[in-house]
Design an enzyme around this catalytic site. Structure first.
Site, PDB file in Angstrom:
ATOM      1  N   HIS A 165      -2.505  -2.943  -5.897  1.00  8.71           N
ATOM      2  CA  HIS A 165      -2.975  -2.599  -4.559  1.00  8.71           C
ATOM      3  C   HIS A 165      -4.489  -2.738  -4.453  1.00  8.71           C
ATOM      4  O   HIS A 165      -5.247  -1.922  -4.981  1.00  8.71           O
ATOM      5  CB  HIS A 165      -2.548  -1.164  -4.215  1.00  8.71           C
ATOM      6  CG  HIS A 165      -2.981  -0.723  -2.860  1.00  8.71           C
ATOM      7  ND1 HIS A 165      -3.242   0.596  -2.557  1.00  8.71           N
ATOM      8  CD2 HIS A 165      -3.195  -1.420  -1.715  1.00  8.71           C
ATOM      9  CE1 HIS A 165      -3.610   0.684  -1.288  1.00  8.71           C
ATOM     10  NE2 HIS A 165      -3.596  -0.527  -0.764  1.00  8.71           N
ATOM     11  N   ASN A 217      -3.475   6.243  -0.596  1.00  5.60           N
ATOM     12  CA  ASN A 217      -2.854   6.364   0.731  1.00  5.60           C
ATOM     13  C   ASN A 217      -2.010   7.622   0.872  1.00  5.60           C
ATOM     14  O   ASN A 217      -1.784   8.099   1.995  1.00  5.60           O
ATOM     15  CB  ASN A 217      -2.031   5.128   1.050  1.00  5.60           C
ATOM     16  CG  ASN A 217      -2.908   3.980   1.501  1.00  5.60           C
ATOM     17  OD1 ASN A 217      -3.975   4.192   2.054  1.00  5.60           O
ATOM     18  ND2 ASN A 217      -2.467   2.756   1.262  1.00  5.60           N
ATOM     19  N   SER A 242       0.810  -1.209   0.000  1.00  5.36           N
ATOM     20  CA  SER A 242       0.000   0.000   0.000  1.00  5.36           C
ATOM     21  C   SER A 242       0.848   1.266   0.000  1.00  5.36           C
ATOM     22  O   SER A 242       0.302   2.368  -0.008  1.00  5.36           O
ATOM     23  CB  SER A 242      -0.925   0.006   1.226  1.00  5.36           C
ATOM     24  OG  SER A 242      -0.196  -0.228   2.402  1.00  5.36           O
ATOM     25  N   GLU A 302      -5.536  -0.185  -7.330  1.00  6.89           N
ATOM     26  CA  GLU A 302      -4.481   0.663  -7.890  1.00  6.89           C
ATOM     27  C   GLU A 302      -3.471  -0.223  -8.613  1.00  6.89           C
ATOM     28  O   GLU A 302      -3.012  -1.221  -8.052  1.00  6.89           O
ATOM     29  CB  GLU A 302      -3.762   1.445  -6.793  1.00  6.89           C
ATOM     30  CG  GLU A 302      -4.545   2.608  -6.232  1.00  6.89           C
ATOM     31  CD  GLU A 302      -3.770   3.369  -5.168  1.00  6.89           C
ATOM     32  OE1 GLU A 302      -3.805   4.609  -5.196  1.00  6.89           O
ATOM     33  OE2 GLU A 302      -3.140   2.725  -4.299  1.00  6.89           O
TER      34      GLU A 302
END
Length: 289
Positions: A138, A188, A117, A150
């Site tokens: 991800h 993130n 992540s 992702e």
């Protein structure tokens, strides 16, 4: 793709395995030993049972899904997997070891992906046998529910690898966000500073846990507050990600909130330990501060 290997039978790994198997692909589910991998399949069986109970899927579909998940205890069976997905804890040395060991059996046309992540893909690709066939993939928790993946190519990742993995992700019924290999990627990079700042606000006694979460739910129209979300993600995972952002960029805006560090040191990691910013031991979550 017909056969996928997932390394890591924890919350993320089992979620990925369940999602892939639901699309009819065979999934090899691995962990440190066969018993741990089998325990991971048991979690998938329990999750599938809940879906049946809620009328979301039929019994036949649940049985078909489970038949596609094969627990394994070593890397050898992955030799004919078309895609190997690492879904271990967010600790770079552990991931590096997995890439090196899985790389020994990686097929000549197979792809290796990391569910990281936040850790840079280009750097981790150096521990794979072929950086052109290494990529970030991800998923978001809970994987069967969340609609986003992702895709993060590293500096050496080939266009063919990116295209194949994007097609795989879309084939799972997910939307894809393509991110460059920058710290934290897209989601993130935005989310963790917000969570971290919410912990700063709590630590400085600007507001209590419930008011912080209420403010973000109602004032920002978020489905849950940042502290509740941190508990769901896992406070140790949040700390790992914010530390990666801080160490990689050296930007002080990413310094971890001291209270977040204290909670992790206390072993209060959120829902998975029944205690984080909320206490989950009773019928209703109760703020811990």
């Amino acid at each position: 793709m017909r056969k996928i290997a997932v390394i890591g039978a924890g919350q993320m790994g089992t979620g990925i395995a369940q999602t892939v198997a639901a699309q009819g692909m065979q999934v090899l589910l691995a962990d440190i030993d066969l018993a741990t991998a089998e325990a991971g399949k048991s979690k998938i069986e329990k999750a599938a049972g809940k879906l049946v109970g809620r009328g979301k899927i039929e019994v036949d579909a649940a049985e078909a899904l489970l038949s596609k998940v094969v627990p394994i205890g070593d890397y050898a069976p992955m030799a004919d997997a078309e895609l190997i997905i690492e879904a271990a804890t967010e600790k770079e040395p552990i991931k590096q070891s997995i890439f090196e060991n899985a790389g020994k059996v990686l097929g000549k046309d197979a792809i290796m992906a990391s569910n990281t992540s936040s850790i840079p893909i280009t750097r981790m690709a150096n521990h794979s046998p072929d950086p052109e066939r290494f990529i970030g993939l991800h998923f978001f928790n809970p994987v069967p529910v969340m609609g986003l993946i992702e895709v993060i190519p590293g500096l050496a990742t080939s266009k063919e690898t990116t295209d194949r993995v994007t097609a795989f992700a879309e084939g799972l019924g997910k939307e894809v966000v393509l991110s460059q290999d920058e710290p934290g990627f897209v989601v993130n990079r935005i989310l963790l500073p917000m969570i971290n700042e919410a912990v700063f606000v709590l630590g400085q006694s600007t507001a209590g846990i419930e008011d912080i979460d209420k403010g973000c739910r109602l004032g920002l129209n978020h489905p849950m507050g940042p502290l509740q979300l941190a508990d769901f993600v896992g406070l140790d995972t949040c700390l790992d990600i914010i530390n990666v952002l801080y160490r990689t960029t050296r930007d002080t805006k990413y310094r971890p909130a001291p209270l977040l560090v204290k909670y992790v040191e206390a072993g209060w990691l959120g829902r998975k330990t029944d205690r984080g910013f909320y206490d989950y031991s009773g019928d209703v979550p109760v703020p811990t501060r």
